[in-house]
Design a protein around this motif. Structure first.
Motif, PDB file in Angstrom:
ATOM      1  N   LEU A 189       0.846  -1.186   0.000  1.00  0.00           N
ATOM      2  CA  LEU A 189       0.000   0.000   0.000  1.00  0.00           C
ATOM      3  C   LEU A 189       0.883   1.239   0.000  1.00  0.00           C
ATOM      4  O   LEU A 189       1.782   1.370   0.841  1.00  0.00           O
ATOM      5  N   SER A 197      -2.652   6.279  -1.648  1.00  0.00           N
ATOM      6  CA  SER A 197      -2.673   6.548  -3.087  1.00  0.00           C
ATOM      7  C   SER A 197      -3.167   5.344  -3.883  1.00  0.00           C
ATOM      8  O   SER A 197      -4.153   5.426  -4.609  1.00  0.00           O
ATOM      9  N   HIS A 198      -2.469   4.195  -3.728  1.00  0.00           N
ATOM     10  CA  HIS A 198      -2.830   3.019  -4.513  1.00  0.00           C
ATOM     11  C   HIS A 198      -2.155   1.804  -3.891  1.00  0.00           C
ATOM     12  O   HIS A 198      -1.368   1.927  -2.941  1.00  0.00           O
ATOM     13  N   ILE A 200      -0.656  -2.441  -4.827  1.00  0.00           N
ATOM     14  CA  ILE A 200      -0.320  -3.453  -5.830  1.00  0.00           C
ATOM     15  C   ILE A 200      -0.229  -4.818  -5.149  1.00  0.00           C
ATOM     16  O   ILE A 200      -0.079  -4.913  -3.929  1.00  0.00           O
ATOM     17  N   ALA A 224      -1.935  -4.527 -10.264  1.00  0.00           N
ATOM     18  CA  ALA A 224      -2.701  -3.607  -9.425  1.00  0.00           C
ATOM     19  C   ALA A 224      -3.607  -4.407  -8.490  1.00  0.00           C
ATOM     20  O   ALA A 224      -4.033  -5.523  -8.806  1.00  0.00           O
ATOM     21  N   ILE A 226      -6.796  -3.793  -5.291  1.00  0.00           N
ATOM     22  CA  ILE A 226      -7.596  -2.995  -4.363  1.00  0.00           C
ATOM     23  C   ILE A 226      -7.446  -3.637  -2.990  1.00  0.00           C
ATOM     24  O   ILE A 226      -7.809  -4.796  -2.800  1.00  0.00           O
ATOM     25  N   HIS A 283       1.214   1.121 -12.367  1.00  0.00           N
ATOM     26  CA  HIS A 283       0.060   0.305 -12.023  1.00  0.00           C
ATOM     27  C   HIS A 283      -1.084   1.110 -11.407  1.00  0.00           C
ATOM     28  O   HIS A 283      -2.057   0.522 -10.929  1.00  0.00           O
ATOM     29  N   ALA A 284      -0.974   2.438 -11.452  1.00  0.00           N
ATOM     30  CA  ALA A 284      -2.032   3.288 -10.900  1.00  0.00           C
ATOM     31  C   ALA A 284      -2.063   4.591 -11.688  1.00  0.00           C
ATOM     32  O   ALA A 284      -1.195   5.456 -11.502  1.00  0.00           O
ATOM     33  N   SER A 287      -1.012   8.355 -10.522  1.00  0.00           N
ATOM     34  CA  SER A 287      -0.285   8.348  -9.254  1.00  0.00           C
ATOM     35  C   SER A 287       0.993   9.176  -9.321  1.00  0.00           C
ATOM     36  O   SER A 287       1.351   9.856  -8.347  1.00  0.00           O
ATOM     37  N   ARG A 290      -0.021  12.772  -8.969  1.00  0.00           N
ATOM     38  CA  ARG A 290      -0.400  13.083  -7.588  1.00  0.00           C
ATOM     39  C   ARG A 290       0.844  13.297  -6.723  1.00  0.00           C
ATOM     40  O   ARG A 290       0.906  14.224  -5.917  1.00  0.00           O
TER      41      ARG A 290
END
Length: 306
Positions: A189, A197-198, A200, A224, A226, A283-284, A287, A290
Motif C-alpha cells: 500500500l 494513493s494506490h 499493488i 494492481a 484494491i 500500475h495506478a 499516481s 499526484r
C-alpha cells in the motif's frame, strides 16, 4: 523554478521503472528535476532545493557510507524522507519497535553477530512447530538479496546461511514462511504525505530450493490490487505507530506498507518501506502526477521568502 534531485545509484539507474514517469510528472508540475547517483562524488547537492531518495539500491552493502552521505546531504538540502527516518528504516530491527507498539508483525527472531546460529535457529523452530517452512534474511537488506526460503529439513543449510551473515558482522532474521504468500502474494500500500494513493499485488518472491538472487533485487510479478478494508486499516495503524516511534510532527513524503496474510487470514506487517521503495506508478493511473503535485507543494512551502 524549484530544483529537485532524484537519487539513484550508478548500478541501479537503468533498473528503476519509476524514474521516467516521475520525471515527466515533475515537469508537468513545474519542477526542474535531475537524476543523480548518491555515490557520484561530483554532484553538488546544495544546488537542489530537495533531494528525494528513489533507487540507491546498493546501500545495503555500504550502509555506513550511505548514512554518512545522507547526513551530509541533509545539511545542504532538504532530504526526503528525512535523515532520522532513513537511519531507523534501513535496519529491520524497526519491526521489533513496531511490534512493541502493538502492530501485528510477521513473527521475527533476530540473530545477532555474537549469537550461536544453530541453537538459535533450533529454538526458533521449536517456538513455531506449525511452520513447515521459514525464511532467513539479513536485517539490513533490500530486494530479497541474501534472503532464502527453507524447509524444516534444511535446518543445517539454513544455519550455515545465518552463520555467513553473522561472520560478515550482519544481523540475521528468522521468520515463518506463511503459505498464504504462494496463493495471495503480498499487498503493498502506497501513501503520499500520509494519504493512501494506490496498492499493488506482489507475487511470491522466494521459491523453494532457489538460492538468494545475485542481482540488486529479485524479479517481481506486479499487478494492481484494491486492498481489503482490514489491510488499509492496518497500514494506517502501522504509519501511526512509526510516527510515534520517530516522534514525527508531520506526515512522511512517501511510505510503502507491505502486508501478507497470516494462516487465519489476518493481515500482518512484513516490511515498512520509508527509504527507497518502488512506488509502482505504472500500475495506478495518475499516481505519478499526484506525487509530483505533493512534491511541488512541499518545495513551495519550504522555499525561503524573498
Amino acid at each position: 523554478m524549484p530544483r529537485l534531485a532524484l537519487v539513484t545509484a550508478i548500478a541501479a539507474a537503468a533498473l528503476d521503472d519509476d524514474l521516467v514517469p516521475l520525471l515527466d510528472a515533475c515537469a508537468r508540475a513545474g519542477i526542474a528535476t535531475q537524476v543523480r547517483a548518491w555515490d557520484d562524488p561530483s554532484v553538488a547537492w546544495s544546488r537542489f532545493d530537495a533531494v528525494l531518495l528513489r533507487s540507491p539500491w546498493d546501500y545495503t552493502e555500504r550502509l555506513r557510507e550511505f548514512l554518512d552521505w545522507c547526513g551530509r546531504v541533509s545539511t545542504r538540502s532538504q532530504l526526503l524522507n528525512p535523515l532520522p527516518v532513513i537511519a531507523w528504516n534501513t535496519d529491520k530491527h524497526y519491526l521489533a519497535a513496531l511490534a512493541e507498539r502493538g502492530v501485528p508483525v510477521v513473527a521475527t527472531r533476530f540473530v545477532e553477530p555474537d549469537m550461536d546460529p544453530l541453537p538459535t535457529l533450533q529454538a526458533f523452530l521449536s517456538a513455531h512447530p506449525d511452520a513447515a517452512e521459514f525464511v532467513v534474511k539479513p536485517a539490513v537488506g533490500a530486494g530479497s538479496r541474501d534472503a532464502q526460503r527453507y524447509s524444516r529439513e534444511q535446518e543445517f543449510a539454513a544455519a550455515n546461511h545465518v552463520a555467513r551473515l553473522l561472520e560478515a558482522d550482519r544481523s540475521a532474521m528468522l521468520q515463518p514462511y506463511l503459505a498464504s504468500v504462494d496463493r495471495d502474494g503480498e499487498t503493498a500500500l502506497l501513501f503520499f504525505e500520509g494519504r493512501f494513493s494506490h496498492a499493488i499485488r506482489k507475487g511470491p518472491l522466494l521459491q523453494r530450493d532457489e538460492g538468494p538472487t545475485e542481482h540488486l533485487f529479485a524479479a517481481e510479478e506486479i499487478t494492481a490490487r484494491i486492498p481489503g478494508k482490514d489491510e488499509l486499516a492496518l497500514a494506517e495503524n502501522v504509519l501511526a505507530a512509526a510516527a510515534a516511534s520517530l516522534q514525527l510532527q508531520s506526515p512522511l513524503t512517501y511510505a510503502r506498507v507491505d502486508l501478507i496474510r497470516d494462516d487465519d487470514g489476518s493481515p500482518r506487517l512484513l516490511e515498512l518501506e520509508l527509504c527507497e521503495p518502488s512506488l509502482f506508478f505504472a500500475h495506478a493511473a495518475g499516481s505519478a502526477d499526484r506525487f509530483a503535485a505533493l512534491l511541488a507543494d512541499t518545495l513551495r512551502s519550504s522555499a525561503p521568502a524573498i
